[in-house]
Scaffold this motif. Structure first.
Motif, PDB file in Angstrom:
ATOM      1  N   SER A 179       0.709  -1.092  -0.498  1.00  0.00           N
ATOM      2  CA  SER A 179       0.077   0.193  -0.360  1.00  0.00           C
ATOM      3  C   SER A 179       0.621   1.054  -0.118  1.00  0.00           C
ATOM      4  O   SER A 179       0.753   2.423   0.163  1.00  0.00           O
ATOM      5  N   GLU A 187       0.631   7.226  -0.517  1.00  0.00           N
ATOM      6  CA  GLU A 187      -0.166   5.729  -0.874  1.00  0.00           C
ATOM      7  C   GLU A 187      -0.287   5.011  -2.095  1.00  0.00           C
ATOM      8  O   GLU A 187      -0.628   5.706  -3.245  1.00  0.00           O
ATOM      9  N   HIS A 219       5.448   3.357   8.202  1.00  0.00           N
ATOM     10  CA  HIS A 219       3.991   2.772   6.939  1.00  0.00           C
ATOM     11  C   HIS A 219       2.950   2.102   7.607  1.00  0.00           C
ATOM     12  O   HIS A 219       2.400   2.507   8.117  1.00  0.00           O
ATOM     13  N   ARG A 223      -0.651   3.063   9.540  1.00  0.00           N
ATOM     14  CA  ARG A 223      -1.570   2.130   9.169  1.00  0.00           C
ATOM     15  C   ARG A 223      -2.978   1.563   9.782  1.00  0.00           C
ATOM     16  O   ARG A 223      -4.486   1.733   9.112  1.00  0.00           O
TER      17      ARG A 223
END
Length: 473
Positions: A179, A187, A219, A223
């Protein structure tokens, strides 16, 4: 649900199904990581079944390097699936009428069909074959763990199928992540997209997620905060047998210093043009580079575009400046190639989310390194403290000219103490050491999960690097 007994219940070695498309003899950079991962599981006494694609499929893709097989543990079972990239087929006798007459439309329709099956172009159509393969393997030899190495991400569908059907625990080696756009940053897709739904489903239930550097790990922890403790940095590292065991050759500016690049040539023509322009200017301005040569080695392109693209045209056009392309290097020949060079040129795409496996290997040679990549790049973090590194300057041509000139002086002025210091700087990054720790702790988690036992071993995050704070697991 048909849940088969684990191998541990049957008093036989635990069994790993390893989805490793790119396993030797594929001439892919990921092959080294995959080989060491499988070997380390074997070192722990596991049965290992590797699932990949047929060697013929790699011949039409990136090519083969049979020397990579020499260090594959002979106890590893390899299952080659009859899968291949349809778009890389070059035999026009096998083309459909649509592909022959309307190739652009044919390719567009192919990508639509692939992503309809699984949200990944190029490989989405492989889903059913991969799913059936892991089910068949598990039926014949019940698995205690499935490890999916991505790319391709369609491997995740097979991991999920086995988990959904037989509750076999699985882990994911994203390496660079799904992602996140590791090249451009940011992103790659939204959380509510089809790919986003797949990624969350997979990470919600995985035992562990491996990535290659701290920015990518951050990241995923941001997320998916609920799985943050399962995200681990498992760096690529380098193989000790890939670097010369002898001292660097004696430099001879009169005969000509030799700079070299070894790796996949996957950067843009603009980036290569800047490098070649800076090289030409440096040779004109620096007496030590007057007769210097720049040797580029590695794979360029895939399929019909292999060594037949804009990059090879630029290299040929620079022959008068001492630039040459010598083609790919077999794994067994890598030390000899390094031994014939005086300095290295590290050309990398992307920025802070990208770590090239070559950066560790370059460092371990003890040779001066010219960097051609973004300043905020993970390679910069790895090389910080390297006494024979000229630093990162992005694509600033004037600074790059100066880097080439300084590297030439480093070649002549570097002391043996400095070269030893460089090699010592690389010591913590041997692939064998890094993968041994990561595999050991994943194996412990897997066996605990199969028996519903508490305990997760020593967290990987407690094993820190002395160079950049990364996790050496």
């Amino acid at each position: 649900m048909n849940v088969l007994p684990s191998s541990s219940d049957r008093k036989v070695p635990p069994h790993l199904i390893y989805l490793a498309i790119g396993f030797p003899p594929a001439a892919k950079s990921c092959a080294y990581r995959m080989r060491e991962t499988a070997n380390q599981f074997r070192q722990l006494g596991w049965d290992v079944t590797v699932v990949t694609i047929a060697a013929e499929s790699w011949e039409r893709d990136s090519g083969l390097d049979v020397t990579l097989l020499e260090q594959v543990d002979p106890g590893i079972k390899v299952v080659e699936l009859p899968l291949a990239r349809e778009d890389l087929e070059t035999d026009i006798r096998k083309f459909s009428e649509e592909r022959a007459l309307r190739p652009v439309k044919w390719l567009s329709n192919l990508r639509k069909r692939e992503t309809k099956i699984f949200p990944e172009p190029v490989f989405g159509g492989w889903r059913s074959t991969l799913e059936q393969a892991v089910l068949d393997i598990h039926e014949q030899h019940p698995a205690d763990l499935l490890l999916a190495s991505c790319v391709p991400y369609v491997n995740l569908a097979a991991a999920w199928k086995l988990y959904e059907t037989h509750r076999v625990p699985y882990a994911v080696d994203f390496r660079d992540g799904w992602s996140i756009d590791v090249v451009n940053g940011g992103e790659a897709f939204a959380e509510d997209s089809e790919a986003g739904v797949w990624e969350r489903r997979i990470l919600d239930n995985c035992l562990s997620l491996w990535v290659v550097n701290d920015p990518i790990a951050d990241h995923y922890r941001h997320r998916y905060p609920h799985v943050a403790d399962r995200v681990h940095v498992v760096r690529n590292g380098y193989d000790k047998d890939s670097v010369p065991s002898i001292k660097p050759r004696q430099p001879d500016p009169e005969a000509g210093l030799t700079f070299g690049y070894l790796g996949t040539v996957n950067y843009s023509t603009r980036q290569l043009q800047v490098v070649l322009d800076a090289w030409r200017e440096a040779r004109e301005r620096e007496p030590l580079l007057r007769n210097a040569k720049f040797d580029i080695r590695g794979h360029i392109g895939a399929g019909a575009n292999r060594e037949a693209n804009g990059l090879t045209e630029l290299i040929r056009a620079a022959e008068a400046d001492g630039v040459s392309f010598g083609g790919p290097v077999r794994k067994a020949e890598v030390p000899k190639v390094y031994a014939g060079w005086d300095a290295l040129v590290l050309i990398l795409i992307g920025g802070r989310y990208v770590t090239s496996g070559k950066v560790y290997e370059y460092m371990a040679t003890g040779l001066p390194i010219v960097s051609v990549h973004e300043v905020d790049h993970d390679a910069s973090r790895v090389l910080t403290g390297h006494p024979l590194w000229t630093g990162a300057c992005g694509l600033d041509e004037l600074q790059l000219v100066d880097s080439f000139r300084r590297a030439a002086r480093m070649v002549l002025e570097a002391t043996e103490a400095e070269r030893s210091g460089v090699r010592a700087h690389a010591d913590p990054f041997t692939r064998e050491s890094l993968m041994r720790t990561g595999v050991r702790q994943l194996a412990e988690r897997a066996l605990a999960a199969r028996h519903d036992l508490p305990g997760d071993g020593v967290p990987l995050d407690e094993i820190k690097s002395d160079h950049g704070g990364g996790v050496l697991a």
